[in-house]
Design an enzyme around this catalytic site. Structure first.
Site, PDB file in Angstrom:
ATOM      1  N   CYS A  95       0.811  -1.225   0.000  1.00  0.00           N
ATOM      2  CA  CYS A  95       0.000   0.000   0.000  1.00  0.00           C
ATOM      3  C   CYS A  95       0.838   1.267   0.000  1.00  0.00           C
ATOM      4  O   CYS A  95       0.337   2.339  -0.320  1.00  0.00           O
ATOM      5  CB  CYS A  95      -0.908   0.017   1.225  1.00  0.00           C
ATOM      6  SG  CYS A  95      -2.199  -1.191   1.077  1.00  0.00           S
TER       7      CYS A  95
HETATM    8  N1  COA Z   1     -20.918  -8.558   6.902  1.00  0.00           N
HETATM    9  C1  COA Z   1     -21.499  -8.565   8.125  1.00  0.00           C
HETATM   10  N2  COA Z   1     -20.808  -8.760   9.270  1.00  0.00           N
HETATM   11  C2  COA Z   1     -19.482  -8.942   9.180  1.00  0.00           C
HETATM   12  C3  COA Z   1     -18.814  -8.946   7.932  1.00  0.00           C
HETATM   13  C4  COA Z   1     -19.579  -8.760   6.764  1.00  0.00           C
HETATM   14  N3  COA Z   1     -19.024  -8.738   5.546  1.00  0.00           N
HETATM   15  N4  COA Z   1     -17.509  -9.156   8.142  1.00  0.00           N
HETATM   16  C5  COA Z   1     -17.333  -9.290   9.462  1.00  0.00           C
HETATM   17  N5  COA Z   1     -18.527  -9.162  10.100  1.00  0.00           N
HETATM   18  C6  COA Z   1     -18.818  -9.261  11.536  1.00  0.00           C
HETATM   19  C7  COA Z   1     -17.782 -10.093  12.262  1.00  0.00           C
HETATM   20  O1  COA Z   1     -18.127 -11.453  12.223  1.00  0.00           O
HETATM   21  C8  COA Z   1     -17.887  -9.528  13.668  1.00  0.00           C
HETATM   22  O2  COA Z   1     -19.009 -10.081  14.308  1.00  0.00           O
HETATM   23  P1  COA Z   1     -19.000 -10.374  15.885  1.00  0.00           P
HETATM   24  O3  COA Z   1     -18.847  -9.035  16.535  1.00  0.00           O
HETATM   25  O4  COA Z   1     -20.325 -11.026  16.105  1.00  0.00           O
HETATM   26  O5  COA Z   1     -17.831 -11.269  16.127  1.00  0.00           O
HETATM   27  C9  COA Z   1     -18.195  -8.048  13.442  1.00  0.00           C
HETATM   28  O6  COA Z   1     -18.735  -7.958  12.101  1.00  0.00           O
HETATM   29  C10 COA Z   1     -16.966  -7.162  13.519  1.00  0.00           C
HETATM   30  O7  COA Z   1     -15.938  -7.696  12.671  1.00  0.00           O
HETATM   31  P2  COA Z   1     -14.492  -7.045  12.570  1.00  0.00           P
HETATM   32  O8  COA Z   1     -13.691  -7.834  11.591  1.00  0.00           O
HETATM   33  O9  COA Z   1     -13.926  -6.882  13.941  1.00  0.00           O
HETATM   34  O10 COA Z   1     -14.890  -5.624  11.945  1.00  0.00           O
HETATM   35  P3  COA Z   1     -14.144  -4.260  11.989  1.00  0.00           P
HETATM   36  O11 COA Z   1     -15.009  -3.268  12.625  1.00  0.00           O
HETATM   37  O12 COA Z   1     -12.743  -4.375  12.490  1.00  0.00           O
HETATM   38  O13 COA Z   1     -14.078  -3.883  10.421  1.00  0.00           O
HETATM   39  C11 COA Z   1     -12.468  -3.855   8.633  1.00  0.00           C
HETATM   40  C12 COA Z   1     -13.366  -4.712   9.511  1.00  0.00           C
HETATM   41  C13 COA Z   1     -11.652  -4.789   7.737  1.00  0.00           C
HETATM   42  C14 COA Z   1     -13.332  -2.972   7.785  1.00  0.00           C
HETATM   43  C15 COA Z   1     -11.536  -2.987   9.504  1.00  0.00           C
HETATM   44  O14 COA Z   1     -10.965  -3.747  10.542  1.00  0.00           O
HETATM   45  C16 COA Z   1     -10.414  -2.314   8.739  1.00  0.00           C
HETATM   46  O15 COA Z   1     -10.606  -1.687   7.709  1.00  0.00           O
HETATM   47  N6  COA Z   1      -9.207  -2.369   9.277  1.00  0.00           N
HETATM   48  C17 COA Z   1      -8.068  -1.695   8.697  1.00  0.00           C
HETATM   49  C18 COA Z   1      -7.531  -2.536   7.605  1.00  0.00           C
HETATM   50  C19 COA Z   1      -6.469  -1.849   6.805  1.00  0.00           C
HETATM   51  O16 COA Z   1      -6.189  -0.693   6.884  1.00  0.00           O
HETATM   52  N7  COA Z   1      -5.861  -2.649   5.967  1.00  0.00           N
HETATM   53  C20 COA Z   1      -4.910  -2.188   5.046  1.00  0.00           C
HETATM   54  C21 COA Z   1      -5.048  -3.131   3.935  1.00  0.00           C
HETATM   55  S1  COA Z   1      -4.233  -2.529   2.549  1.00  0.00           S
END
Ligand code: COA
Length: 375
Positions: A156
């Protein structure tokens, strides 16, 4: 020594887009088919049923509403869930060269740099459709640029790392102008069957020109005041595929694709990026309040709002930290460059901007830019 500037940028946006709703429809129909096919194992508790995805979750957790892609049909087909990008022969132009050229030509036109003054091409992005010959050399040939070209990859942060590399080349007298191109085909490495990440990425190509000030004729010129790079090893954003794959037993497709611990990444990268920007400003005699605009990495809206809040305090407006990930999603190294491209023309002479990327590695790259008076 003439000042070193960014004097032109370009973005190629694929014509096809996928909304969250369309992506979730396809994902959920894959989930229903999977659970139906494996109903007996699921009933015996031998296999966990897959859970559906939700468009509301995606927007709330990430800020993403839609993404551009090179092949909608292949991604949305629940029996396929992968773009269809047919192989090209040795005598055909590569896909990354083709889309990179569209952004590059725009950057060259806007930068007003003569082709003869460009001495280097760097293609810098997260994934390459082949290891060699470098896509950069292919682009160099297509644009009839003399000098040298090479590919580099810092995931990235590829574009900001290439920016510093370009600045260093110009500073050392090895180039007068350098073209930096980031053709990011993120749909190629995204696991569209993974509920945690199927919504994250989009496709795009960006380009910008870094040049000695006296080589460019452009209305919107930004001095590169300082650049700063940082890396810290982490496997929380990971892609395990590589050229040794054929030496090992074949692995499941999922093992060859992008995977991340999103929550850990969020928590760990925010303080690193915030501190890097803060200390970089301080070293250059600037305060966070001097930032007129921050073109931040476009992975997660909540992440950017938190970084802006930690740096600047209070609620920071879209005018200071504009967002493009709502329509482009995460486009890896291209995100902050798209943001710069779409949101720089309104800045006035002497305004300070920060171009900052962060992601896999971990890697963070930051540049302080100052708008110059138009020639
Ligand atoms: N639809 C519905 N629910 C979902 C889901 C989806 N597609 N994906 C995950 N969930 C659920 C999970 O199961 C979890 O449920 P629970 O609370 O019952 O266990 C809940 O949503 C939260 O999941 P989580 O993975 O902790 O979500 P989050 O708030 O951390 O968001 C991201 C996920 C990926 C959007 C976020 O963590 C993020 O963007 N992080 C930064 C990543 C980054 O910068 N990466 C660089 C890559 S280049």
């Amino acid at each position: 020594m003439a000042r070193i500037v960014i004097c032109g940028s370009g973005v190629y946006t694929p014509p096809q887009a996928i909304s969250n709703e369309e992506l979730v429809d396809s994902f959920n129909s894959y989930v229903r088919r999977f659970n139906h096919r494996h109903a007996a194992e699921i009933a015996r508790d031998d296999l966990a049923a897959l859970q559906e995805s939700s468009a509301e979750f995606i927007e709330k957790a990430s800020g993403i509403k839609s993404r551009y892609v090179l092949d909608r049909e292949g991604i949305l087909d629940p029996e396929r869930m992968c773009p269809r990008l047919p192989a090209r022969g040795r005598d055909e132009m590569s896909i990354q060269c083709e889309i990179g050229l569209k952004a590059a030509r725009q950057a060259m036109e806007r930068g007003g740099v003569a082709t003869g003054d460009i001495d280097a091409v760097i293609v810098s992005c997260s994934n390459y459709e082949r290891p060699y010959p470098a896509i950069a050399v292919e682009i160099q040939q297509a644009l009839e640029i003399e000098g040298f070209a090479f590919d580099m990859n810092v995931a990235c942060s590829s574009a900001t790392f290439a920016l510093q590399t370009a600045v260093d080349s110009i500073y050392r007298g090895n180039a007068r102008a350098v073209l930096v191109v980031s053709p990011e085909i993120c749909s190629g490495h995204l696991n569209f069957r993974d509920r945690d990440s199927h919504f994250i990425f989009g496709d795009v190509a960006t380009a910008f020109l870094v040049a000695r000030e006296d080589c460019c004729r452009s209305e919107h010129v930004f001095e590169v005041v300082a650049t700063r790079l940082l890396t810290r090893y982490s496997t929380n954003i990971y892609n395990g595929s590589g050229f040794l794959d054929r030496t090992r037993p074949p692995q499941e497709e999922a093992g060859r694709l992008f995977v991340q611990e999103g929550r850990k990444v969020f928590k760990e990268v925010v303080p690193i990026a915030t501190e890097l920007i803060r200390s970089q400003l301080q070293e250059n005699g600037l305060a966070p309040g001097d930032i007129r605009r921050a073109w931040l990495h476009q992975a997660n809206l909540n992440m950017n709002q938190l970084i802006a809040k930690k740096l600047l305090g209070g609620n920071v407006s879209e005018d200071v930290t504009p967002t493009i990930l709502d329509t482009y999603a995460n486009t890896a190294s291209a995100g902050s460059v798209i943001c710069f491209h779409k949101h720089h023309e309104d800045l006035r002479a002497e305004d300070i901007g920060i171009l900052c990327s962060f992601g896999a590695g971990y890697s963070v790259g930051s540049a302080i830019l100052r708008k110059l008076v138009s020639p």
